[in-house]
Design an enzyme around this catalytic site. Structure first.
Site, short mmCIF file in Angstrom:
data_model
loop_
_atom_site.label_atom_id
_atom_site.label_comp_id
_atom_site.label_asym_id
_atom_site.label_seq_id
_atom_site.Cartn_x
_atom_site.Cartn_y
_atom_site.Cartn_z
N LYS A 199 28.50 7.26 88.75
CA LYS A 199 29.93 7.47 88.51
C LYS A 199 30.40 8.76 89.18
O LYS A 199 31.45 8.78 89.83
CB LYS A 199 30.19 7.57 87.00
CG LYS A 199 31.59 8.04 86.66
CD LYS A 199 31.82 8.14 85.17
CE LYS A 199 31.46 9.48 84.57
NZ LYS A 199 32.39 10.58 84.83
N ASN A 200 29.61 9.84 89.03
CA ASN A 200 30.08 11.14 89.52
C ASN A 200 30.03 11.27 91.04
O ASN A 200 30.49 12.27 91.59
CB ASN A 200 29.28 12.27 88.88
CG ASN A 200 29.70 12.48 87.43
OD1 ASN A 200 30.63 11.84 86.94
ND2 ASN A 200 29.00 13.38 86.74
N ARG B 57 37.75 23.62 80.33
CA ARG B 57 37.64 23.05 81.67
C ARG B 57 38.85 23.34 82.57
O ARG B 57 39.61 22.45 82.93
CB ARG B 57 37.41 21.53 81.58
CG ARG B 57 36.11 21.20 80.89
CD ARG B 57 35.83 19.74 80.86
NE ARG B 57 35.08 19.29 82.03
CZ ARG B 57 34.61 18.05 82.14
NH1 ARG B 57 34.83 17.16 81.23
NH2 ARG B 57 33.92 17.72 83.20
N VAL C 48 41.09 24.69 86.02
CA VAL C 48 41.01 24.33 87.45
C VAL C 48 41.28 25.55 88.33
O VAL C 48 41.60 25.42 89.50
CB VAL C 48 41.98 23.18 87.81
CG1 VAL C 48 41.53 21.87 87.23
CG2 VAL C 48 43.41 23.51 87.39
N CYS D 92 40.58 19.13 77.16
CA CYS D 92 39.54 18.12 77.20
C CYS D 92 38.61 18.39 76.03
O CYS D 92 38.44 19.52 75.61
CB CYS D 92 38.78 18.23 78.51
SG CYS D 92 37.34 17.18 78.56
N ASP E 17 24.88 16.93 81.25
CA ASP E 17 25.23 15.54 80.93
C ASP E 17 24.08 14.78 80.24
O ASP E 17 24.25 13.62 79.87
CB ASP E 17 25.66 14.79 82.20
CG ASP E 17 27.06 15.19 82.64
OD1 ASP E 17 27.74 15.90 81.89
OD2 ASP E 17 27.46 14.78 83.75
C1 UD1 Z 1 31.26 17.58 86.77
C2 UD1 Z 1 30.85 16.23 86.26
C3 UD1 Z 1 30.44 16.32 84.79
C4 UD1 Z 1 29.36 17.38 84.61
C5 UD1 Z 1 29.78 18.70 85.25
C6 UD1 Z 1 28.67 19.75 85.25
C7 UD1 Z 1 32.14 14.65 87.58
C8 UD1 Z 1 33.23 13.64 87.63
N1 UD1 Z 1 31.95 15.31 86.40
O1 UD1 Z 1 32.38 18.00 86.00
O2 UD1 Z 1 29.95 15.04 84.38
O3 UD1 Z 1 29.14 17.60 83.24
O4 UD1 Z 1 30.18 18.49 86.62
O5 UD1 Z 1 27.55 19.27 85.89
O6 UD1 Z 1 31.46 14.86 88.55
N2 UD1 Z 1 35.16 25.82 85.67
C9 UD1 Z 1 36.03 26.88 85.70
N3 UD1 Z 1 37.07 26.83 86.59
C10 UD1 Z 1 37.27 25.78 87.42
C11 UD1 Z 1 36.36 24.70 87.39
C12 UD1 Z 1 35.30 24.75 86.50
O7 UD1 Z 1 35.88 27.85 84.96
O8 UD1 Z 1 38.25 25.81 88.21
C13 UD1 Z 1 34.03 25.84 84.70
C14 UD1 Z 1 34.09 24.69 83.70
O9 UD1 Z 1 34.93 24.98 82.62
C15 UD1 Z 1 32.63 24.57 83.29
C16 UD1 Z 1 31.89 24.94 84.58
O10 UD1 Z 1 32.82 25.64 85.39
O11 UD1 Z 1 32.34 25.52 82.31
C17 UD1 Z 1 31.35 23.74 85.34
O12 UD1 Z 1 32.44 22.87 85.64
P1 UD1 Z 1 32.36 21.86 86.87
O13 UD1 Z 1 31.03 21.99 87.51
O14 UD1 Z 1 33.54 22.06 87.74
O15 UD1 Z 1 32.45 20.45 86.13
P2 UD1 Z 1 33.28 19.19 86.55
O16 UD1 Z 1 33.32 19.07 88.04
O17 UD1 Z 1 34.55 19.15 85.79
#
Ligand code: UD1
Length: 429
Positions: A22-23, A131, A133, A126, A316
Site C-alpha cells: 500500500k505504502n 502528523r 506537514v 489524525c 507499522d
Molecule cells: C508513512 C507511512 C506510515 C508509516 C510512517 C512511518 C505511507 C502512506 N504511510 O507515513 O504507514 O507509519 O511512514 O514509517 O507511506 N513529521 C513531521 N513533519 C512533517 C512530516 C512528518 O514532524 O512534515 C513527523 C511525523 O509526525 C512523525 C514522523 O515525522 O512523527 C514520521 O512521519 P513520516 O515518516 O512522514 O510518516 P508518513 O509519511 O505520514
C-alpha cells in the site's frame, strides 16, 4: 458497518499470498501526475485507500483504467492500473477528499512541479498523533515554491518552475522524502536530499521515476541526488511486496502456532522484524518463493523492541508485536519513537485480557496464557489488525467493529486467514 467475527484457538497452516505494498502503491499512483503519458502499475493491491486515491486523482482529471483478468491470473494477484494524467484540469485537492486519507496531500508535489501551482487541503488531525506537514512544506519552499496557508489549504505557486536545491531533513520523514523526490524530478538543476528516509517504498518510487526518465541516485540511502529533467514519460512498474502485511501474518503465525508460507514476501524488506520473531521463538526460513514462518511446540519468548526508521523495527508493526507479546512467557517492553499516541490498541487488547501498562512512549506487557474473546473496536489501520492477531489466539469469540480501518490496508484479510485454518468471517451491515 461491517464487523469481523473470529473464534480463536486454531493454528495457522498453509500459504498466504502477499499483496503489493500500500505504502508504495499510493505514491506511485500520485507520481503518475508528473507525466502526460500513461503510467502502468502492476501488482496494485485492492484496498480502500487505493480506491480513495483513484477518486482524488480523478478529480484532477486523471483517467484510470483497471485491466481485466488475464489467462492464468490467480484470484489473489494485484490489479494492473493504467493511469493517464494527459490533461490536468484541476489543481485543487479539496478537503472532502484529502481529509479521508493523509497521503493524498502528497499530490501537492507533482501538481506544483508540472502545473506550477497547487491548492491542497491540509490533511488535518489524525488518530495516531499530530502528523504535521511542516517538513513537506519546507522541502517545497527550498525548491523555490511560494506557499501560504489559506482557509485550511496549502496554496503553492512556482510561476517560473521549481529549482534544484539542498534539502536537509532534521527528522526522518517518509512523506517529506516522497514529496521532495517527486518535486525535484522536474526541477531545474540538481537537488541533494540529506536525512532522507531509507524505507524500501522510497527506493521503489525512485525506481519507477527513473523508468519514467528521471535521474535519481541514492534512493534507499539517507542521501539522494536528483538531476532535474524537463519532462517525464510513461513507464511500466510492478509494486513491491507489502512488508507490513508480511510482518503482520508472520506475527499471526507466531501467535497461533503452525506453519505458513508467505508467498512473494521478501525477507530483506523486514529483516529487523524477522529477527525479533526469531528471538520470540518463531522459525523463519526465507526460500525462493517467499518466507516460511513456523512455531511449533515452544512458547513465545518476551522481547524488548524500540521502533525506528528503516532498517529498524517498523512502527507499522508495533501494534501487531504487542498483540503477540500479550501471550509471551514473561515481560516485554515496546518503545514507540515515531508517532506519539500510537497506543490506542492497548485499551482494546486489555478487553481481551492483555496486561499492558504505559509509561510515556514505552509499553510494558506482562504475558498471559488466558486471552478471552470480547467485542472490540478497530481504531486505526495497524491497531485493528493487532486485535485480529490477539483474537486468533483468544479463547472464544471476538467481534472486531469498525473494520473499515482494516479494509484501508489489508486485502482480503479474512479470506487469507481462513484459507490457513482460522475461524474468521465478515458480518456485513
Ligand atoms: C508513512 C507511512 C506510515 C508509516 C510512517 C512511518 C505511507 C502512506 N504511510 O507515513 O504507514 O507509519 O511512514 O514509517 O507511506 N513529521 C513531521 N513533519 C512533517 C512530516 C512528518 O514532524 O512534515 C513527523 C511525523 O509526525 C512523525 C514522523 O515525522 O512523527 C514520521 O512521519 P513520516 O515518516 O512522514 O510518516 P508518513 O509519511 O505520514
Amino acid at each position: 458497518m461491517d464487523r469481523i467475527r473470529i473464534v480463536g484457538g486454531n493454528k495457522l497452516n498453509g500459504t498466504i499470498p502477499i499483496s503489493g505494498a500500500k505504502n508504495a502503491a499510493l505514491p506511485l499512483m500520485i507520481a503518475a501526475l508528473l507525466t502526460d503519458e500513461t503510467l502502468i502499475l502492476d501488482n496494485v493491491p485492492r484496498l480502500a485507500d487505493v480506491a480513495q486515491l483513484q477518486r482524488i486523482l480523478g478529480n484532477h482529471g486523471v483517467d484510470i483504467m483497471s485491466a481485466g483478468k488475464r489467462p492464468g491470473d490467480h484470484e489473489y494477484q494485484g490489479q494492473t492500473l493504467h493511469i493517464s494524467a494527459a490533461n490536468i484540469v484541476d489543481t485543487t485537492a479539496p478537503y472532502e477528499l484529502v481529509s479521508k486519507m493523509r497521503a493524498s496531500f502528497w499530490v501537492i508535489a507533482p501538481l506544483l512541479a508540472r502545473m506550477k501551482e497547487a491548492k491542497v487541503s491540509l490533511p488535518g488531525g489524525c488518530a495516531i498523533g499530530t502528523r504535521p506537514v511542516d517538513l513537506l512544506i519546507m522541502a517545497l519552499e527550498k525548491l523555490g515554491a511560494e506557499i501560504s496557508i489559506d482557509g485550511g489549504y496549502a496554496v503553492a505557486r512556482a510561476p517560473t518552475g521549481l529549482k534544484g536545491a539542498e534539502i536537509d531533513f532534521p527528522k526522518v520523514t517518509v512523506s517529506g522524502t516522497h514529496v521532495a523526490l517527486m518535486a525535484a524530478a522536474l526541477a531545474k538543476g540538481t537537488t541533494i536530499i540529506t536525512g532522507a528516509a531509507c524505507e524500501p517504498e522510497i527506493a521503489d518510487v525512485a525506481d519507477c521515476l527513473n523508468k519514467m526518465g528521471a535521474k535519481i541516485s541514492g534512493a534507499g540511502t539517507s542521501r539522494i541526488v536528483i538531476e532535474g529533467v524537463t519532462k517525464l514519460h510513461g513507464a511500466r512498474h510492478t509494486v513491491l511486496p507489502d512488508r507490513i502485511e508480511t510482518g503482520t501474518y508472520a506475527m499471526a503465525v507466531a501467535m497461533t502456532g503452525g506453519d505458513v508460507q508467505l508467498e512473494g514476501a521478501r525477507p530483506e524488506l523486514l529483516q529487523s522484524a524477522l529477527d525479533v520473531l526469531v528471538q520470540a521463538g518463531a522459525t523463519v526460513t526465507p526460500n525462493n518463493q517467499g518466507i516460511r514462518v513456523a512455531r511449533n511446540g515452544a512458547g513465545i519468548s518476551p522481547v524488548k523492541v524500540t521502533t525506528s526508521p528503516f532498517p529498524g523495527f517498523p512502527t507499522d508493526l508495533q501494534a501487531q508485536l504487542m498483540a503477540l507479546m500479550t501471550s509471551a512467557k514473561g515481560t516485554s517492553q515496546i518503545t514507540e519513537t515515531i508517532f506519539e499516541n500510537r497506543f490506542m490498541h492497548v485499551q482494546e487488547l486489555a478487553r481481551l485480557g492483555a496486561r499492558i501498562s504505559l509509561d510515556g512512549e514505552t509499553a510494558t506487557i506482562e504475558g498471559t496464557s488466558t486471552l478471552r474473546g470480547a467485542p472490540v473496536m478497530a481504531t486505526d489501520l495497524r491497531a485493528s489488525v493487532s486485535l485480529v492477531i490477539a483474537a486468533l489466539a483468544a479463547e472464544g469469540e471476538t467481534t472486531v467493529n469498525r473494520v473499515y480501518h482494516l479494509d484501508r490496508g489489508f486485502e482480503r484479510l479474512e479470506e487469507k486467514l481462513s484459507a490457513c485454518g482460522a475461524t474468521i468471517e465478515r458480518i456485513s451491515g
